[in-house]
Design a protein around this motif. Structure first.
Motif, PDB file in Angstrom:
ATOM      1  N   CYS B  29       0.993 -39.269  28.778  1.00  0.00           N
ATOM      2  CA  CYS B  29       1.520 -40.072  27.659  1.00  0.00           C
ATOM      3  C   CYS B  29       0.524 -40.118  26.507  1.00  0.00           C
ATOM      4  O   CYS B  29       0.912 -40.023  25.333  1.00  0.00           O
ATOM      5  N   ASN B  32       0.518 -36.773  24.715  1.00  0.00           N
ATOM      6  CA  ASN B  32       1.760 -36.652  23.933  1.00  0.00           C
ATOM      7  C   ASN B  32       1.736 -37.563  22.714  1.00  0.00           C
ATOM      8  O   ASN B  32       2.100 -37.160  21.612  1.00  0.00           O
ATOM      9  N   TYR B  33       1.308 -38.805  22.910  1.00  0.00           N
ATOM     10  CA  TYR B  33       1.304 -39.776  21.803  1.00  0.00           C
ATOM     11  C   TYR B  33       0.337 -39.349  20.714  1.00  0.00           C
ATOM     12  O   TYR B  33       0.612 -39.487  19.518  1.00  0.00           O
ATOM     13  N   PHE B 212       1.301 -47.870  27.857  1.00  0.00           N
ATOM     14  CA  PHE B 212       1.532 -46.602  28.546  1.00  0.00           C
ATOM     15  C   PHE B 212       1.196 -46.700  30.038  1.00  0.00           C
ATOM     16  O   PHE B 212       1.769 -45.976  30.853  1.00  0.00           O
ATOM     17  N   LEU B 250       9.685 -45.403  24.616  1.00  0.00           N
ATOM     18  CA  LEU B 250       8.510 -44.535  24.806  1.00  0.00           C
ATOM     19  C   LEU B 250       8.904 -43.159  25.348  1.00  0.00           C
ATOM     20  O   LEU B 250       8.036 -42.342  25.660  1.00  0.00           O
ATOM     21  N   ARG B 252      10.026 -40.502  24.080  1.00  0.00           N
ATOM     22  CA  ARG B 252       9.611 -39.273  23.377  1.00  0.00           C
ATOM     23  C   ARG B 252       8.175 -38.856  23.708  1.00  0.00           C
ATOM     24  O   ARG B 252       7.740 -37.788  23.315  1.00  0.00           O
ATOM     25  N   TYR B 253       7.453 -39.718  24.418  1.00  0.00           N
ATOM     26  CA  TYR B 253       6.065 -39.370  24.799  1.00  0.00           C
ATOM     27  C   TYR B 253       5.976 -38.916  26.255  1.00  0.00           C
ATOM     28  O   TYR B 253       4.894 -38.899  26.836  1.00  0.00           O
ATOM     29  N   THR B 254       7.135 -38.567  26.832  1.00  0.00           N
ATOM     30  CA  THR B 254       7.127 -38.196  28.254  1.00  0.00           C
ATOM     31  C   THR B 254       7.413 -36.707  28.476  1.00  0.00           C
ATOM     32  O   THR B 254       7.798 -36.302  29.575  1.00  0.00           O
TER      33      THR B 254
END
Lengths: 257, 257
Positions: B29, B32-33, B212, B250, B252-254
């Motif tokens: 995460c 990605n973030y 996260f 959240l 979209r951060y996976t």
């Protein structure tokens, strides 16, 4: 007589003027740190519920049956606003909002993280310590209804006789070592704060509510075990006096009035 | 071949390209973030120690004997600095310091409180959930050495047979209700953040590392129980979809790359 100062309701030992509960200590530290005048009213355990109902203090939870309201201390009554507030965190937020010119215990944006830190400290430190401290506290409560109430409610809640609660022998040695290790793990967070921003507190150079929650657990140890006890002496030496320094740095906020 | 991107070492299920560990999810995460390019290398459980020693990843603790180093994932290797870092919190701090132009997961001054929040979430939520999830995870690990390793180490650590781990019958119903209540209690902290600063995260409008850590526990549930499982469907409905919204915010951060 109309009150002219905030009243803090606290739970007495047999010996007068001793604050020992880690929950009422939080409120006392906040009042002292913020420099707010207050006086203490001592309420024995079995009288807490009737007091709270009488003065309109909200319950802080429910009993084991899941429905009966549970009343706990600390509670404060503030004659300047007419408000009666229960729960140490809610009291701290109330005082923060009502007296904005006092020193700040909640840096902006940190309320949620502070509230979680308080719970974390309980999970990390209070759980294991309780096994040692609750029997010690029992013997210092006023004889009669306080001890009877504490025995009855705690024996039901924890399903253990007071006399069999504290670990003994080698088991005690190992579990006491465990308490020390719990604090070593807690210290790792303090080290991160020191590395990031300097200072000896969880958010840096000034104490916050979370620090006083931990300080209150140490006060519970000090009064529960006793100032002269082996356990208290022991705690003061752990990690080369790391916690002694922490305790001393907040000592001026532990006045009892 | 020289690496041209950060490598994240993760633990595989039998089914390819599934991230399920709440610990490696934290690092994924964060990567990605922060929008950092990386690729995943999948390392089966019994191969983690040899890998770590080979690439110079520090142990993250000691085994039960109190002295043998314990090696765990996540680990990252960053070819741009030559560094190899273990432990999801330390990796997050490393990336924060090394790539200062990325979106910030540690608002100034909050590192200690964030690190405590992560541990708090574990105490509050992960403890009870583990009893349900670890047996489910076991059956999804690659057959052979991964399952054998997981069974041997976990049965020794928790002193229970994999097959007898998950609660059953009425006990399961009650304990699962307990998991829901754990999340209700956790939500109280989120409500405080919302009241104080608005926003759906523990420090306000933007997610932080602590958020996260919680999102990673939900990913553990999603993959461990399975997307179609009754348990996962159940979690998505709790508190009128309160956690579903959190998870989706959240999502979209996976990404797994």
């Amino acid at each position: 007589m109309a009150e002219s100062t905030i009243v803090l309701y606290d739970i007495p030992f047999a010996e007068p003027n001793i604050c020992w509960s880690p929950n009422t200590w939080k409120t006392r530290c906040v009042l002292n740190y913020e420099g707010l005048a207050y006086r203490t009213e001592w309420i024995e355990y079995p009288d807490i519920e009737a007091l709270c109902i009488k003065i309109g203090a909200a319950p802080t939870g429910v009993k084991d049956d899941g429905t009966t309201p549970e009343y706990t201390l600390p509670v404060i009554h503030d004659p300047f606003t007419g408000q009666t507030i229960s729960d140490s965190f809610d009291i701290a937020i109330y005082l923060h909002n009502t007296y904005p010119d006092t020193p700040r215990l909640f840096p902006p944006g940190t309320r949620a993280l502070q509230s979680a830190f308080v719970q974390y400290v309980n999970f990390r430190v209070q759980t294991r310590l309780g096994q040692f401290l609750r029997p010690a506290v029992f013997h210092k409560l006023p004889l009669g209804k306080s001890q009877e109430y504490f025995r009855r409610t705690r024996e039901a809640l924890y399903n253990v006789k007071i006399e069999e609660w504290a670990p003994t022998g080698e088991d005690r040695v190992q579990k006491w070592k465990g308490v020390e290790m719990d604090l070593v793990l807690l210290d790792k967070h303090y080290k991160l704060a020191k590395e990031e921003v300097g200072g000896d507190f969880i958010y840096g150079v000034d104490p916050t509510f979370g620090d006083f929650a931990l300080a209150s657990i140490f006060q519970w140890c000090k009064q529960g075990f006793g100032v002269e006890s082996k356990e208290w002496m022991n705690i003061l030496t752990w990690q080369n006096g790391r916690w002694r320094k922490f305790i001393e740095s907040l000592d001026r906020y532990t006045l009892i009035v």
